[in-house]
Scaffold this motif. Sequence first.
Motif, PDB file in Angstrom:
ATOM      1  N   PHE A  13     147.454 -35.253  17.363  1.00 15.57           N
ATOM      2  CA  PHE A  13     146.823 -36.551  18.598  1.00 15.57           C
ATOM      3  C   PHE A  13     145.890 -35.931  19.310  1.00 15.57           C
ATOM      4  O   PHE A  13     145.900 -34.604  20.738  1.00 15.57           O
ATOM      5  CB  PHE A  13     148.376 -36.377  19.536  1.00 15.57           C
ATOM      6  CG  PHE A  13     147.629 -37.655  20.690  1.00 15.57           C
ATOM      7  CD1 PHE A  13     148.206 -39.142  20.318  1.00 15.57           C
ATOM      8  CD2 PHE A  13     147.689 -36.749  21.727  1.00 15.57           C
ATOM      9  CE1 PHE A  13     148.011 -39.404  21.336  1.00 15.57           C
ATOM     10  CE2 PHE A  13     147.569 -38.364  22.548  1.00 15.57           C
ATOM     11  CZ  PHE A  13     147.417 -39.448  22.308  1.00 15.57           C
ATOM     12  N   THR A  59     159.510 -43.739  23.111  1.00 17.65           N
ATOM     13  CA  THR A  59     158.833 -42.953  23.497  1.00 17.65           C
ATOM     14  C   THR A  59     159.448 -41.195  22.208  1.00 17.65           C
ATOM     15  O   THR A  59     160.091 -41.545  21.919  1.00 17.65           O
ATOM     16  CB  THR A  59     159.344 -41.358  24.525  1.00 17.65           C
ATOM     17  OG1 THR A  59     160.626 -41.623  25.066  1.00 17.65           O
ATOM     18  CG2 THR A  59     158.687 -42.398  26.123  1.00 17.65           C
ATOM     19  N   ALA A  84     148.434 -40.665  17.124  1.00 12.71           N
ATOM     20  CA  ALA A  84     150.035 -40.368  17.180  1.00 12.71           C
ATOM     21  C   ALA A  84     150.246 -39.932  15.899  1.00 12.71           C
ATOM     22  O   ALA A  84     150.519 -41.056  15.603  1.00 12.71           O
ATOM     23  CB  ALA A  84     151.270 -40.458  17.330  1.00 12.71           C
ATOM     24  N   ALA A  97     149.836 -44.589  21.017  1.00  8.37           N
ATOM     25  CA  ALA A  97     150.245 -43.430  21.525  1.00  8.37           C
ATOM     26  C   ALA A  97     149.444 -43.245  23.021  1.00  8.37           C
ATOM     27  O   ALA A  97     148.358 -42.726  22.900  1.00  8.37           O
ATOM     28  CB  ALA A  97     151.171 -42.548  21.419  1.00  8.37           C
ATOM     29  N   CYS A  99     149.776 -39.801  26.156  1.00 12.02           N
ATOM     30  CA  CYS A  99     150.077 -39.109  26.588  1.00 12.02           C
ATOM     31  C   CYS A  99     150.607 -38.685  27.480  1.00 12.02           C
ATOM     32  O   CYS A  99     150.015 -38.303  29.214  1.00 12.02           O
ATOM     33  CB  CYS A  99     149.580 -37.370  25.808  1.00 12.02           C
ATOM     34  SG  CYS A  99     150.130 -35.743  26.024  1.00 12.02           S
ATOM     35  N   GLU A 100     152.160 -38.276  28.116  1.00  8.92           N
ATOM     36  CA  GLU A 100     152.471 -38.966  29.089  1.00  8.92           C
ATOM     37  C   GLU A 100     152.489 -37.082  29.804  1.00  8.92           C
ATOM     38  O   GLU A 100     152.421 -37.439  31.529  1.00  8.92           O
ATOM     39  CB  GLU A 100     154.039 -39.204  29.108  1.00  8.92           C
ATOM     40  CG  GLU A 100     154.243 -40.814  28.997  1.00  8.92           C
ATOM     41  CD  GLU A 100     155.526 -40.983  29.455  1.00  8.92           C
ATOM     42  OE1 GLU A 100     156.851 -40.421  29.500  1.00  8.92           O
ATOM     43  OE2 GLU A 100     154.803 -41.875  29.990  1.00  8.92           O
ATOM     44  N   MET A 116     154.939 -32.191  23.486  1.00 10.24           N
ATOM     45  CA  MET A 116     153.985 -33.519  24.238  1.00 10.24           C
ATOM     46  C   MET A 116     155.220 -34.483  24.023  1.00 10.24           C
ATOM     47  O   MET A 116     156.331 -34.901  23.627  1.00 10.24           O
ATOM     48  CB  MET A 116     153.071 -33.595  23.298  1.00 10.24           C
ATOM     49  CG  MET A 116     152.092 -32.471  23.027  1.00 10.24           C
ATOM     50  SD  MET A 116     150.586 -33.165  22.404  1.00 10.24           S
ATOM     51  CE  MET A 116     150.129 -34.100  23.394  1.00 10.24           C
ATOM     52  N   LEU A 118     154.641 -38.948  24.455  1.00 11.60           N
ATOM     53  CA  LEU A 118     154.018 -38.964  23.672  1.00 11.60           C
ATOM     54  C   LEU A 118     155.422 -40.723  23.934  1.00 11.60           C
ATOM     55  O   LEU A 118     155.919 -40.965  23.972  1.00 11.60           O
ATOM     56  CB  LEU A 118     153.889 -39.231  22.463  1.00 11.60           C
ATOM     57  CG  LEU A 118     152.835 -38.233  21.658  1.00 11.60           C
ATOM     58  CD1 LEU A 118     152.414 -38.298  20.676  1.00 11.60           C
ATOM     59  CD2 LEU A 118     151.370 -38.573  22.652  1.00 11.60           C
ATOM     60  N   ARG A 119     154.309 -42.221  24.668  1.00 12.05           N
ATOM     61  CA  ARG A 119     154.894 -43.278  24.799  1.00 12.05           C
ATOM     62  C   ARG A 119     154.510 -43.767  23.806  1.00 12.05           C
ATOM     63  O   ARG A 119     152.812 -44.519  24.755  1.00 12.05           O
ATOM     64  CB  ARG A 119     154.456 -43.725  26.613  1.00 12.05           C
ATOM     65  CG  ARG A 119     155.352 -45.623  26.200  1.00 12.05           C
ATOM     66  CD  ARG A 119     155.366 -45.230  27.851  1.00 12.05           C
ATOM     67  NE  ARG A 119     156.307 -44.531  28.733  1.00 12.05           N
ATOM     68  CZ  ARG A 119     158.259 -44.644  28.797  1.00 12.05           C
ATOM     69  NH1 ARG A 119     158.086 -45.777  27.948  1.00 12.05           N
ATOM     70  NH2 ARG A 119     158.542 -43.539  29.516  1.00 12.05           N
TER      71      ARG A 119
END
Length: 134
Positions: A13, A59, A84, A97, A99-100, A116, A118-119
């Motif tokens: 990512f 997520t 991703a 995605a 990255c949150e 990580m 990811l949403r």
Amino acid sequence: MAGYVASGATFTFGGVRAIATRVSVEASPAEIVDMTAHNAPVNQTMLVPTGAWVGGGGTVDVEFLQSPSNAVSPLSVIGKVGVASFTGNTFSINSRAICETASVEAAVGEVVRGTMRLRFTDYNLLDSFSGQSF
């Protein structure tokens, strides 16, 4: 390198390349509407699914290992949009995605461990890393 086992899926990512050791996917919750009539008895509730999902595509939490010689900090990709990718022996998944959150842990003489969240998104503007349209 002791302790570094390249038998999991490859994860990438934004420049972060690693071996995924655990992947947990959580789908977004279903949208539910309360359709209880105003004159319904107190203990009666009529909940109806709309068919939509709340909050998009869900997520994925990834735990991963990186070799210290090529480690890119996952902290540098927080808030970024990109693709991703998960690639194993028999599968390949590529999805847009954001990255949150991310974290990283390292100790002397060991591999870099990270996580990580990811949403998944249908965000359709520019890739934060390459500047290319999706």
